[in-house]
Design a protein around this motif. Structure first.
Motif, PDB file in Angstrom:
ATOM      1  N   ALA B 323       0.854  -1.191   0.000  1.00 28.73           N
ATOM      2  CA  ALA B 323       0.000   0.000   0.000  1.00 28.73           C
ATOM      3  C   ALA B 323       0.886   1.235   0.000  1.00 28.73           C
ATOM      4  O   ALA B 323       1.782   1.369   0.831  1.00 28.73           O
ATOM      5  N   ILE B 324       0.642   2.101  -1.013  1.00 28.46           N
ATOM      6  CA  ILE B 324       1.368   3.373  -1.082  1.00 28.46           C
ATOM      7  C   ILE B 324       0.328   4.481  -1.052  1.00 28.46           C
ATOM      8  O   ILE B 324      -0.464   4.610  -1.997  1.00 28.46           O
ATOM      9  N   GLY B 325       0.306   5.216   0.012  1.00 32.35           N
ATOM     10  CA  GLY B 325      -0.638   6.340   0.125  1.00 32.35           C
ATOM     11  C   GLY B 325      -2.074   5.932  -0.158  1.00 32.35           C
ATOM     12  O   GLY B 325      -2.805   6.639  -0.850  1.00 32.35           O
ATOM     13  N   GLY B 326      -2.465   4.795   0.337  1.00 33.71           N
ATOM     14  CA  GLY B 326      -3.844   4.335   0.148  1.00 33.71           C
ATOM     15  C   GLY B 326      -4.078   3.575  -1.135  1.00 33.71           C
ATOM     16  O   GLY B 326      -5.173   3.055  -1.365  1.00 33.71           O
ATOM     17  N   HIS B 327      -3.074   3.506  -1.997  1.00 28.16           N
ATOM     18  CA  HIS B 327      -3.225   2.771  -3.264  1.00 28.16           C
ATOM     19  C   HIS B 327      -2.503   1.439  -3.166  1.00 28.16           C
ATOM     20  O   HIS B 327      -1.349   1.400  -2.709  1.00 28.16           O
ATOM     21  N   GLU B 328      -3.179   0.382  -3.617  1.00 31.13           N
ATOM     22  CA  GLU B 328      -2.529  -0.924  -3.600  1.00 31.13           C
ATOM     23  C   GLU B 328      -1.776  -1.121  -4.909  1.00 31.13           C
ATOM     24  O   GLU B 328      -2.365  -0.994  -5.992  1.00 31.13           O
ATOM     25  N   VAL B 329      -0.500  -1.362  -4.804  1.00 29.56           N
ATOM     26  CA  VAL B 329       0.295  -1.557  -6.026  1.00 29.56           C
ATOM     27  C   VAL B 329       1.108  -2.838  -5.901  1.00 29.56           C
ATOM     28  O   VAL B 329       1.360  -3.325  -4.798  1.00 29.56           O
ATOM     29  N   GLN B 330       1.489  -3.349  -7.081  1.00 31.88           N
ATOM     30  CA  GLN B 330       2.309  -4.555  -7.107  1.00 31.88           C
ATOM     31  C   GLN B 330       3.705  -4.162  -7.586  1.00 31.88           C
ATOM     32  O   GLN B 330       3.840  -3.442  -8.590  1.00 31.88           O
ATOM     33  N   ILE B 331       4.721  -4.596  -6.861  1.00 27.61           N
ATOM     34  CA  ILE B 331       6.092  -4.298  -7.284  1.00 27.61           C
ATOM     35  C   ILE B 331       6.887  -5.595  -7.362  1.00 27.61           C
ATOM     36  O   ILE B 331       6.477  -6.610  -6.794  1.00 27.61           O
ATOM     37  N   THR B 332       8.003  -5.544  -8.072  1.00 23.53           N
ATOM     38  CA  THR B 332       8.855  -6.725  -8.182  1.00 23.53           C
ATOM     39  C   THR B 332      10.228  -6.360  -7.638  1.00 23.53           C
ATOM     40  O   THR B 332      10.868  -5.442  -8.158  1.00 23.53           O
ATOM     41  N   LEU B 333      10.644  -7.035  -6.591  1.00 15.40           N
ATOM     42  CA  LEU B 333      11.950  -6.754  -5.993  1.00 15.40           C
ATOM     43  C   LEU B 333      12.895  -7.902  -6.321  1.00 15.40           C
ATOM     44  O   LEU B 333      12.553  -9.068  -6.093  1.00 15.40           O
ATOM     45  N   PRO B 334      14.070  -7.573  -6.878  1.00 13.72           N
ATOM     46  CA  PRO B 334      15.016  -8.650  -7.183  1.00 13.72           C
ATOM     47  C   PRO B 334      15.605  -9.234  -5.903  1.00 13.72           C
ATOM     48  O   PRO B 334      15.624  -8.575  -4.870  1.00 13.72           O
ATOM     49  N   GLU B 335      16.084 -10.472  -5.985  1.00 11.57           N
ATOM     50  CA  GLU B 335      16.780 -11.080  -4.848  1.00 11.57           C
ATOM     51  C   GLU B 335      17.984 -10.196  -4.484  1.00 11.57           C
ATOM     52  O   GLU B 335      18.569  -9.568  -5.369  1.00 11.57           O
ATOM     53  N   PRO B 336      18.435 -10.038  -3.259  1.00 12.57           N
ATOM     54  CA  PRO B 336      17.949 -10.780  -2.094  1.00 12.57           C
ATOM     55  C   PRO B 336      16.859 -10.059  -1.297  1.00 12.57           C
ATOM     56  O   PRO B 336      16.646 -10.420  -0.142  1.00 12.57           O
ATOM     57  N   SER B 337      16.199  -9.027  -1.916  1.00  9.93           N
ATOM     58  CA  SER B 337      15.140  -8.333  -1.169  1.00  9.93           C
ATOM     59  C   SER B 337      13.975  -9.290  -0.948  1.00  9.93           C
ATOM     60  O   SER B 337      13.356  -9.738  -1.912  1.00  9.93           O
ATOM     61  N   ARG B 338      13.707  -9.604   0.308  1.00 11.31           N
ATOM     62  CA  ARG B 338      12.594 -10.499   0.619  1.00 11.31           C
ATOM     63  C   ARG B 338      11.840  -9.952   1.822  1.00 11.31           C
ATOM     64  O   ARG B 338      12.006 -10.431   2.940  1.00 11.31           O
ATOM     65  N   PRO B 339      11.027  -8.901   1.631  1.00  9.83           N
ATOM     66  CA  PRO B 339      10.339  -8.302   2.777  1.00  9.83           C
ATOM     67  C   PRO B 339       9.260  -9.235   3.332  1.00  9.83           C
ATOM     68  O   PRO B 339       8.819 -10.154   2.644  1.00  9.83           O
ATOM     69  N   SER B 340       8.862  -8.955   4.562  1.00 13.66           N
ATOM     70  CA  SER B 340       7.778  -9.737   5.184  1.00 13.66           C
ATOM     71  C   SER B 340       6.521  -8.884   5.234  1.00 13.66           C
ATOM     72  O   SER B 340       6.585  -7.652   5.166  1.00 13.66           O
ATOM     73  N   VAL B 341       5.404  -9.549   5.405  1.00 17.09           N
ATOM     74  CA  VAL B 341       4.117  -8.843   5.489  1.00 17.09           C
ATOM     75  C   VAL B 341       4.170  -7.891   6.689  1.00 17.09           C
ATOM     76  O   VAL B 341       4.601  -8.270   7.775  1.00 17.09           O
ATOM     77  N   GLY B 342       3.766  -6.642   6.472  1.00 13.79           N
ATOM     78  CA  GLY B 342       3.760  -5.638   7.533  1.00 13.79           C
ATOM     79  C   GLY B 342       4.997  -4.760   7.527  1.00 13.79           C
ATOM     80  O   GLY B 342       5.004  -3.698   8.163  1.00 13.79           O
ATOM     81  N   ASP B 343       6.056  -5.167   6.800  1.00 18.24           N
ATOM     82  CA  ASP B 343       7.283  -4.360   6.731  1.00 18.24           C
ATOM     83  C   ASP B 343       7.007  -3.018   6.059  1.00 18.24           C
ATOM     84  O   ASP B 343       6.127  -2.899   5.202  1.00 18.24           O
TER      85      ASP B 343
END
Lengths: 278, 371
Positions: B323-343
């Motif tokens: 969620a960015i400023g109330g908008h739900e967006v989908q992003i693609t992060l290359p390895e090794p970025s592996r965020p967790s839900v709530g980060d």
């Protein structure tokens, strides 16, 4: 416990099947044994599985003393012609109903199905007058026309149903490959339809081969009689020649059995398997 | 021999329902053109019209110098690979491939040479005597391609040929088709709803929706310069994020979303915008998933704080819904970025390729240097 129940159930099933088989086979067995008995032992009540002195004299008599060969030939002509014409017409009609969209298409199909509900015997009187007007009484053409009235609707329904299962992409691929629409029907659809064509053919043969009433009304000259009419001739007011009658009855089962055995190789299902993604 | 193909003003209607509207495009000799669009957009109808399996309501079709609009399929010298393979089930693989040649009365020696040659190319040599039922899906599709290539037609037509195959096989078949095109230098029209197939195979893509051409051009041209919102969301995977808002003049051109997200349009991209992109305009901002990156990698000063909602680890990258400023967006992060839900993520928008559309007409407000 479960195994015992299953055994009991199996036993009951087999008993029912054995009784049904006996009921089916007994008349056939009786007629074969009567056909093989000498003339003086036709009405014997002795219990014997097989005649003590089997003979083919009834067979030779029916061929030599009656017009049985002519009747058989007449039946063959009428049956084969009707079956072939019916299958050709119903294949083309069934294909049209399966593939093309035209006004009243479903109406035509429903009408064809409705005609199935009416036995040919019911229409015999009006048909008789129509055939007489066209000069078709006492002709092969006359009986063939009436027989086709009963065979065509069923065959069209059968073949239309089968054509519906053949993917259109096969015909389209054939057209792209270089065939006309008719060529694709002839070279791709028909070869794939041999099981249903064989069933349609068998249906026609079994319907017509034994038919009596229509033939009785339309055929009047003894030379044109089909075998059911001819066989009836063997029944006299005072004396029925049962031995010859039985021999003739056994003989007439041969062509239809042969037809069934021959066509059974075409009755393979699943010819279209693998051609397209299932 | 390969020939060019011209579709000129083709329209098609079934019982007054118009399924194609004034379709025109050209396929040059040896070109690989992919028709792409969602189910029911009319792409297969275009192909079937080229094949002669459907008639046009209006317009014409030319193959090379021949006007073939009224020709039967057999007279067009085209070959078609069907979605469901359409192999003749009662014939062997050899006879399936040879069928078109036999109809066209090729000599037995020529037929054998061509069939063996095609079988060699498609790795079918050991299956030639089998029936289609004894083959796997990929092998059947190769037979269907073999049946097409032996004829050496003017134009090859492929109707979603890979849609029935599993993902792995689809990848290898895609490669085979690409190699075959290079080798045969064939003119190909290829229909698919899979934009990855379109991007990877095509020299030129034609995007269709509701029977109308939305845009045509080279794959990357469509990716970077989509003509409208439909093309922008259809080309690219995952689909482009769309944020509705308006433009305002607050010490420079500023985007303000319906939910209050606000940032200045970078000066570097201002010159790429059309004059219609002026303050007061209702717009749709497009952000590709791969253009929102970790702050360290960013090249502009547009920063967002995002809260991770869902993550989808894909191996080489992680797809993140946030969620960015109330908008739900989908992003693609290359390895090794592996965020967790709530980060909380600090993202920077890689805005070199800005996607901005008129909210009313859905047309792009970005200049296309190629047009």
């Amino acid at each position: 416990m479960r195994g015992n129940l299953s055994f009991t159930r199996k036993t009951i099933y087999h008993l029912v099947l054995i009784v049904a088989a006996i009921f089916s086979i007994l008349p056939l067995y009786r007629i074969i044994t009567v056909a093989l008995r000498p003339g003086d032992k036709i009405f014997t009540t002795n219990f014997e599985i097989f005649p003590e002195t089997p003979t083919l004299e009834n067979f030779t008599a029916v061929f030599s003393q009656t017009q049985f060969i002519t009747w058989l030939a007449n039946s063959l002509i009428v049956t084969i012609l009707t079956a072939f014409i019916s299958v050709i017409l119903s294949a083309t009609a069934g294909y049209a109903l399966s593939r093309f969209r035209f006004p009243m298409r479903s109406g035509v199909f429903m009408f064809l199905m409705a005609t199935q509900m009416m036995p040919a015997v019911m229409l015999l009187l009006p048909l008789y007058f129509m055939l007489r007007r066209f000069g078709l009484i006492d002709t092969y053409a006359g009986v063939i026309v009436v027989y086709m009235m009963t065979t065509l609707p069923f065959c069209i329904w059968l073949l239309k149903g089968y054509f519906d299962t053949i993917p259109r992409s096969l015909e389209q691929a054939a057209q792209v490959d270089g065939l006309t629409a008719i060529g694709a029907f002839w070279k791709v659809v028909l070869p794939l339809s041999t099981p249903s064509l064989a069933i349609a053919m068998l249906f026609c043969v079994t319907q017509i081969w034994n038919e009596y009433i229509v033939a009785r009304v339309i055929l009047q000259t003894a030379e044109l009689y089909t075998w059911p009419l001819g066989l009836f001739e063997l029944q006299g007011d005072f004396d029925t020649r049962w031995g010859m009658f039985a021999a003739a009855s056994v003989t007439v089962t041969v062509p239809v059995t042969a037809a069934f055995l021959y066509s059974s190789k075409w009755l393979l299902t699943g010819l279209t398997v693998g051609g397209v993604k299932g | 021999m390969a020939a060019s193909l011209d579709i000129i003003g083709v329209s098609k209607a079934y019982d007054k329902k118009r399924v194609l509207d004034d379709i025109s495009f050209q396929v040059n000799q040896g070109e690989f053109v992919v028709l792409v669009g969602p189910s029911g957009c009319g792409k297969s109808t275009v192909l079937r019209i080229v094949a002669g399996l459907e008639q046009v309501s209006e317009g014409s079709v030319r193959i090379g110098s021949r006007e073939v609009t009224k020709f039967e399929p057999k007279d067009r010298n085209i070959a078609m690979v069907f979605q469901d393979y359409a192999l003749y089930p009662h014939k062997s693989v050899y006879e399936n491939i040879a069928f078109g040649l036999r109809i066209r009365k090729f000599s037995p020696a020529d037929i054998d040479r061509r069939v063996q040659d095609a079988a060699e190319k498609l790795d079918l040599k050991s299956y030639l005597q089998r029936r289609p039922a004894a083959l796997s899906g990929g092998q059947r599709q190769r037979v269907a391609i073999g049946r097409a290539i032996v004829r050496q037609p003017d134009v090859f037509l492929f109707d979603e040929p890979l849609s029935n195959l599993d993902a792995k096989l689809r990848g290898s078949m895609r490669l085979s088709i690409a190699k075959l095109h290079k080798e045969l230098k064939a003119t190909i029209v290829y229909v698919t709803h899979d934009q990855i197939e379109a991007m990877t195979l095509a020299d030129k893509i034609v995007v269709l929706n509701d029977g109308v051409i939305q845009q045509m051009g080279a794959p990357l041209d469509l990716y970077y310069y989509p003509r409208n919102v439909f093309v922008a969301t259809f080309i690219g995977s995952p689909p482009m994020n769309m944020i509705h808002g308006r433009l305002a003049d607050e010490q420079g051109l500023t985007f303000i979303s319906d939910k209050g997200l606000q940032f200045k349009i970078p000066k570097t991209v201002l010159s790429h915008l059309l004059p219609e992109a002026r303050p007061g305009k209702k717009v749709v901002l497009g952000i590709r998933a791969e253009n929102l990156v970790d702050s360290q990698q960013g090249r502009t000063d547009i920063h967002f704080t995002a809260k991770v909602l869902v993550t989808e680890p894909l191996g080489a990258s992680t797809s993140v819904y946030c969620a960015i400023g109330g908008h739900e967006v989908q992003i693609t992060l290359p390895e090794p970025s592996r965020p967790s839900v709530g980060d909380q993520l600090n993202l920077t928008w890689w805005a070199e390729h800005i996607y901005l559309f008129d909210a009313e007409t859905t047309l792009s407000l970005v200049k296309n240097p190629g047009s």
